[in-house]
Design an enzyme around this catalytic site. Structure first.
Site, mmCIF file in Angstrom:
data_model
loop_
_atom_site.group_PDB
_atom_site.id
_atom_site.type_symbol
_atom_site.label_atom_id
_atom_site.label_comp_id
_atom_site.label_asym_id
_atom_site.label_seq_id
_atom_site.Cartn_x
_atom_site.Cartn_y
_atom_site.Cartn_z
ATOM 1 N N ASP A 64 36.097 50.254 38.572
ATOM 2 C CA ASP A 64 34.875 49.747 39.201
ATOM 3 C C ASP A 64 34.994 49.606 40.722
ATOM 4 O O ASP A 64 34.003 49.567 41.422
ATOM 5 C CB ASP A 64 34.498 48.380 38.598
ATOM 6 C CG ASP A 64 35.657 47.382 38.632
ATOM 7 O OD1 ASP A 64 36.733 47.720 39.146
ATOM 8 O OD2 ASP A 64 35.484 46.251 38.130
ATOM 9 N N HIS A 65 36.211 49.533 41.234
ATOM 10 C CA HIS A 65 36.383 49.317 42.674
ATOM 11 C C HIS A 65 36.376 50.637 43.456
ATOM 12 O O HIS A 65 35.606 50.815 44.382
ATOM 13 C CB HIS A 65 37.699 48.585 42.949
ATOM 14 C CG HIS A 65 37.661 47.115 42.672
ATOM 15 N ND1 HIS A 65 37.459 46.590 41.420
ATOM 16 C CD2 HIS A 65 37.813 46.048 43.491
ATOM 17 C CE1 HIS A 65 37.483 45.270 41.490
ATOM 18 N NE2 HIS A 65 37.697 44.916 42.742
ATOM 19 N N ASP A 119 42.547 40.393 38.941
ATOM 20 C CA ASP A 119 41.459 40.277 39.906
ATOM 21 C C ASP A 119 41.104 38.803 40.011
ATOM 22 O O ASP A 119 41.017 38.104 38.997
ATOM 23 C CB ASP A 119 40.240 41.077 39.446
ATOM 24 C CG ASP A 119 39.223 41.169 40.559
ATOM 25 O OD1 ASP A 119 39.190 42.203 41.254
ATOM 26 O OD2 ASP A 119 38.470 40.192 40.759
ATOM 27 N N ARG A 379 32.138 36.925 48.832
ATOM 28 C CA ARG A 379 33.039 36.819 49.982
ATOM 29 C C ARG A 379 32.373 37.406 51.220
ATOM 30 O O ARG A 379 31.761 38.470 51.137
ATOM 31 C CB ARG A 379 34.347 37.579 49.715
ATOM 32 C CG ARG A 379 35.167 36.875 48.674
ATOM 33 C CD ARG A 379 36.536 37.472 48.477
ATOM 34 N NE ARG A 379 37.236 36.593 47.560
ATOM 35 C CZ ARG A 379 38.098 36.988 46.627
ATOM 36 N NH1 ARG A 379 38.397 38.263 46.499
ATOM 37 N NH2 ARG A 379 38.668 36.117 45.855
ATOM 38 N N SER A 533 41.579 37.541 47.517
ATOM 39 C CA SER A 533 41.880 38.500 46.454
ATOM 40 C C SER A 533 43.227 38.267 45.784
ATOM 41 O O SER A 533 44.136 37.684 46.367
ATOM 42 C CB SER A 533 41.855 39.887 47.091
ATOM 43 O OG SER A 533 42.659 40.778 46.385
ATOM 44 N N ARG A 535 45.090 40.773 45.073
ATOM 45 C CA ARG A 535 45.850 42.006 45.305
ATOM 46 C C ARG A 535 47.304 41.717 45.678
ATOM 47 O O ARG A 535 47.586 41.064 46.671
ATOM 48 C CB ARG A 535 45.153 42.884 46.363
ATOM 49 C CG ARG A 535 45.121 42.319 47.756
ATOM 50 C CD ARG A 535 44.219 43.148 48.656
ATOM 51 N NE ARG A 535 42.818 42.958 48.272
ATOM 52 C CZ ARG A 535 41.806 42.804 49.129
ATOM 53 N NH1 ARG A 535 42.023 42.862 50.423
ATOM 54 N NH2 ARG A 535 40.584 42.618 48.688
#
Ligand code: MIC
Ligand code: SF4
Length: 640
Positions: A64-65, A119, A379, A533, A535
């Protein structure tokens, strides 16, 4: 002893530790979720663990990203993810199926289940009563290997909602109000458990908007009880079998209580460049707007977009506004197409994007230079939109739609009666964009494009570390600052050496070069270092560049774990004022072997000739991880 809802689910999944706030606990994970931008790493790490198949009840890999395929990289990553899913027993959600959190809520999330996702907005599923936590990809890989997830037992905050939202006021305003009151670090180390008569009027997608943006508070997660509203949603999704009633015990206690009267709320907006910079739309006034973007995992449900369609129906988007809409899932888009609402949006002048994160992660639709973009997202960190000097505001779909019509920030209450949108009898169910894995995946061949580079490994602990402070950053430094998002950098997520070149790029473009020259280094951070995030690249890339420790006033939860998992020591200043006494370029000496044996230890500032104290707050297990040079090395050792 009566338990609150979070404690109940934790108790059911508790493998190790006691439910005392601050103590390390280990819980069993029922479901995992990954998305493509963090998933490639997670599955490379799972591969490195050498197991034939995932060991959780349900694992889903979403794309999706990185759906904007401006080069071969993202497309190659999708094929890698598809093949790896088939091999290891993971359900693959194809690009076009929608945003992981929205789709998971629709099709898989269930009350009482634990969900670990790579996520930070995984807590979206808290809207359905799941204990859903965001983590680094490596932690998700380890959970897929059947190992427990370790976390600090959070404090449980009860949020009592009472009254009812007024016309044009929506779930987004509830969470914006909490951000206004508590700030982006107000939720660190906490779970927000919602209750009170006010929840009776909130649908599951509305609850999910609130739990989604609990991530912006820095919370471990947020959760709603599972009640007849939950059952109703599950029925309409054809998933009645997943229902389980769940509420706190009578007389359960909480570490904190917050009261929020929904009747007093009004349309709110978060101003640049932080989600907690919140004010009433009315007070911010009719500033000119260049772009309106509707979608993201916060506000892209069927009802959200139906409201937008109703507001825009028969009208025209302001000539100086570009309105982009990314529906949260194929389910939503299909239903809008079937009932004609999509035509209303298109007729009004909306630009329809595919069902994906899109502009939320800077994957296209960057606003004009110095432009104002009003978004229904979660965000608004500076530069995240892809335009460094753009001003991004966050608001509800109602505010966004109203403003798209007027070209100015508009309080939707000016529009008269609000649209009334009801939930469909049954949501459209078509699971043909899920690829279910074969029983035996052993023969599946993994497809690896040239952009997928081998994993760099962490370094075992050095007994004494002497290194310069390579960068000094301020409070609330985000993972977007450390490892930028956007269409230019996201395709490099499976290529650490290439991505590392952009570490701290927006703060200091010379950072990567200087770090490589120095060979080893330390970062000095302010409060809430690493918020945002999940990440792990924001720990992985600094590690790759030789960063051995981060010294900060305080850390965000997920990022702190990521640092440990990549063998980088997170150290907290005992006296926060010492932050001002340490400068960029100072050479520090840390006796780590000795220091780890104590709670707090002294660090020598060799350049300025003084000592200051830091704490590591590491559990015995985390010390082992640091000694092993990271969680991957550590877990491999355990599996063997
Ligand atoms: C985000 O909203 O920042 C992301 C992109 O979804 C991240 C994950 C990532 O960086 O891949 C998140 O929230 O964890
Ligand atoms: Fe995607 Fe944005 Fe949600 Fe992150 S916050 S998962 S980028 S929609």
């Amino acid at each position: 002893m009566p338990l609150n809802l979070a404690q109940k689910i934790i108790a059911e999944h508790l493998i190790q530790g006691r439910m005392i706030p601050g103590e390390e606990i280990a819980i069993k994970i029922d479901q995992t979720l990954t998305q493509d931008a963090t998933g490639t790493m997670a599955y490379l790490q799972f591969e490195a663990l050498g197991l034939p198949r995932v060991k959780v009840d349900l694992a889903v890999s979403y794309v999706d990203h990185n759906t904007l395929q401006i080069g071969f990289e993202n497309a190659d990553d999708h094929l890698f993810l598809q093949s790896v899913a088939a091999k290891y027993g993971v359900i693959f959600s194809r690009p076009g199926n929608g945003i992981c959190h929205q789709v998971h809520l629709e099709r898989f999330a269930a009350p009482g289940k634990t969900l670990l996702g790579s996520d930070s907005h995984t807590p979206t599923a808290g809207g359905i009563g799941s204990l859903a936590i965001g983590a680094g990809g490596l932690e998700v890989a380890v959970a897929m290997a059947g190992m427990p997830f370790y976390l600090c037992m959070p404090k449980i905050v009860r949020v009592n909602l009472y009254g009812r939202l007024g016309p044009w006021v929506s779930a987004k305003d509830v969470i914006l109000e909490l951000l206004r009151r508590l700030t982006v670090k107000g939720g660190v180390g906490k779970i927000f458990e919602y209750n009170g008569e006010g929840i009776r009027h909130l649908s599951v997608p509305e609850r999910a908007t609130i739990t989604n943006m609990g991530a912006e508070l820095g919370a471990t997660t947020s959760i709603f009880p599972s009640d007849d509203i939950t059952l109703d949603f599950l029925k309409r999704q054809g998933r009645e079998k997943d229902f389980r009633e769940l509420s706190p015990d009578e007389g359960a206690s909480y570490d904190e209580v917050i009261d929020l009267d929904l009747t007093t709320l009004e349309p709110l907006v978060a101003q640049p460049h932080m989600p907690d910079n919140v004010a009433p739309v009315r007070e911010v006034g009719p500033i000119k707007i260049h772009q309106v973007a509707i979608g993201s995992c916060t506000n892209s449900s069927y009802t959200d977009l139906m409201k937008v369609a109703a507001i825009l129906k028969g009208k025209r988007v302001h000539p100086e506004v570009s309105l982009v809409i990314a529906p949260g899932s194929r389910q939503v888009l299909h239903m809008l197409a079937q009932n004609g609402a999509l035509a209303d949006l298109i007729a009004a002048g909306a630009r329809i994007l595919e069902c994906a994160c899109g502009p939320c992660i800077g994957m296209g639709q960057a606003p004009p230079s110095g432009g104002v973009s009003l978004r229904t997202f979660n965000r608004n960190f500076q530069g995240r939109s892809g335009t460094p000097d753009a001003l991004v505001y966050l608001a509800s779909p109602e505010v966004a739609a109203a403003s798209a019509l007027t070209g100015r920030l508009t309080d939707p209450r000016e529009l008269g009666d609000p649209p009334s949108v009801s939930c469909p009898e049954a949501f459209y169910q078509n699971d043909n964009l899920f690829l279910f894995p074969p029983e035996d995946g052993s023969q599946v061949e993994i497809r690896r494009g040239p952009n997928i580079k081998p994993l760099p490994l962490g370094q075992p602990l050095e007994p004494v570390l002497t290194a310069p402070v390579l960068l000094k950053v301020g409070d609330n430094t985000t993972t977007d600052h450390i490892t930028p998002a956007g269409s230019k950098y996201l395709p490099l997520r499976s290529n650490i050496p290439a991505l590392a070149e952009y570490t701290f790029h927006s703060i200091d473009p010379t950072f990567a070069r200087r770090a490589k020259e120095a060979g080893r280094g330390i970062i000095l951070g302010g409060e809430n270092y690493g918020q945002g995030s999940s990440r792990e690249h924001a720990a992985f890339c600094p590690m790759y560049l030789g960063i051995r420790a981060v010294i900060a006033r305080s850390f965000a939860r997920i990022h702190r774990s990521n640092l440990i998992n990549f063998g980088v020591l997170p150290l907290t200043l005992v006296d926060p004022e010492d932050y001002h006494r340490i400068g960029q370029g100072d050479v520090l000496e840390l006796n780590l072997e000795e220091g780890l044996a104590q709670e707090a230890f002294w660090v020598k500032n060799l350049t300025r000739g003084f000592d200051f104290k830091v704490m590591h707050h590491l559990s015995p297990r985390q010390k082992e991880i640091i000694r092993a040079g990271g969680l991957l090395n550590y877990t491999k050792g355990q599996i063997n």
